[in-house]
Enzyme design. Structure first.
Site, short mmCIF file in Angstrom:
data_model
loop_
_atom_site.label_atom_id
_atom_site.label_comp_id
_atom_site.label_asym_id
_atom_site.label_seq_id
_atom_site.Cartn_x
_atom_site.Cartn_y
_atom_site.Cartn_z
N LYS A 89 0.81 -1.23 0.00
CA LYS A 89 0.00 0.00 0.00
C LYS A 89 0.84 1.28 0.00
O LYS A 89 0.50 2.26 -0.66
CB LYS A 89 -0.95 0.02 1.20
CG LYS A 89 -2.08 -1.01 1.10
CD LYS A 89 -3.04 -0.83 2.27
CE LYS A 89 -4.17 -1.84 2.20
NZ LYS A 89 -5.20 -1.58 3.22
N ASP B 62 -10.29 2.82 2.51
CA ASP B 62 -10.56 2.17 3.81
C ASP B 62 -11.46 3.03 4.70
O ASP B 62 -12.36 2.51 5.36
CB ASP B 62 -9.24 1.87 4.55
CG ASP B 62 -8.50 0.70 3.91
OD1 ASP B 62 -9.14 -0.13 3.24
OD2 ASP B 62 -7.26 0.63 4.08
#
Ligand code: ATR
Length: 286
Positions: A75, A111
């Site tokens: 990420k 997220d």
């Protein structure tokens, strides 16, 4: 004139290392099928040393993808290697969704959207309170702290086993965020309106510490990002004292929505059938 979408490749990926256990193909596969889209979504296993080449292949068009999801451990690298990012993702320094647009590789982090959309769906009004407690200061807690701040919580108390990690997040996310060691947990939970566990405590049904959920404010909402089991020890404890709880599976499902819309052009819906599909898969692999 033909629809320009016909010329766009409708194939997306989820890249990680290892990637074997990702449930994202099940989620996107369900939406592709129910929305009748002729596209694909596949797992790609890429080791850290090969990730920069993977991104270069994506940008050059050598790889057959229009974008995809990024998971552990890529990420941060995905964020760094993207051409274009948004402000909230810059603050996180980590991206989980990539797409090609106007010849550029764009990146965002969904997220936080997944976290808030799940709560909006299951418990509208969850964000009315002012005081939130976040247990844990690992990678998963960052987007959650940011989302709570963006939703207007005035005090966000981050409690972590290692105080220095909580402090780092308090420094990063601004004056509303306060860092605490575990010894302060009972104190900060008093009269809090919202509690979220972002640690691995309780994962796989492992025992978790008993916490004083009865001291939270009346009507407080308790959630957990652990979703195996769905009813974690923390959620069970909170329900025992009459609080509303929201399990973590919906966050996984909702965080997938923006990526699907970017790659395939239609906004999908998180429904009970999708939830049941993932639960069945969890039970099959228990
Ligand atoms: P993730 O990216 O999933 O958040 P992580 O970065 O490894 O994973 O963070 C895990 C979190 O769970 C951390 O807050 C960790 O606390 P430390 O920062 O002190 O390591 C927390 N955690 C894991 N096991 C724990 C335990 N047994 N007791 C308390 N906290 C724990």
């Amino acid at each position: 004139m033909s629809d320009s979408r016909e010329t766009i490749n409708h194939h997306a990926f989820v890249v990680g290392y290892p990637i074997k256990h990702s449930r994202s193909p099940l989620i996107h596969g369900y939406w592709l099928k129910t929305l009748g889209i002729a596209g694909g979504y596949e797992k790609v296993d890429v080791a850290p040393e090969a990730f920069a080449d993977f991104i270069a292949g994506l940008k050059s068009g050598d790889l057959p993808f229009c974008g995809g999801n990024v998971t552990i451990p890529h990420k941060e690298a995905a964020y760094r290697l993207a051409d274009d990012t948004d402000e909230l993702t810059d603050e996180l320094g980590a991206a989980n969704t990539l797409w090609l647009e106007d010849g550029k590789l764009k990146a965002t982090n969904t997220d936080g959207i997944g976290f808030t959309a799940n709560l909006d769906d299951c418990r509208p009004g969850w964000d009315r309170g002012g005081r939130a407690v976040v247990l844990g200061a690992g990678g998963a807690s960052r987007a959650i702290i940011q989302a709570l701040r963006e939703r207007g919580f005035s005090e966000i108390h981050v409690v972590n086993r290692s105080l220095d990690r909580a402090q780092e997040l308090a420094d990063r996310f601004g004056p509303k965020v306060h860092a605490h060691a575990m010894a302060d947990l009972n104190e900060v939970m008093r009269k809090a309106d919202f509690f979220v566990n972002t640690t691995s405590l309780g994962m796989g049904g492992e025992p978790a510490p008993q916490l004083p959920f009865d001291t939270l404010a009346p009507g407080a909402v308790v959630t957990d990002i652990v979703y195996v089991p769905l009813k974690t020890s923390f959620l069970e404890q909170a329900e025992r004292v009459g609080l509303t709880t929201v399990d973590g599976l919906g966050m996984l499902l909702h965080q997938a929505v923006p990526g699907f819309e970017k790659w395939f052009g239609k906004r999908p819906v998180v429904d009970d059938t999708l939830r049941a599909l993932i639960i069945a898969d969890m039970e099959a692999h228990a």
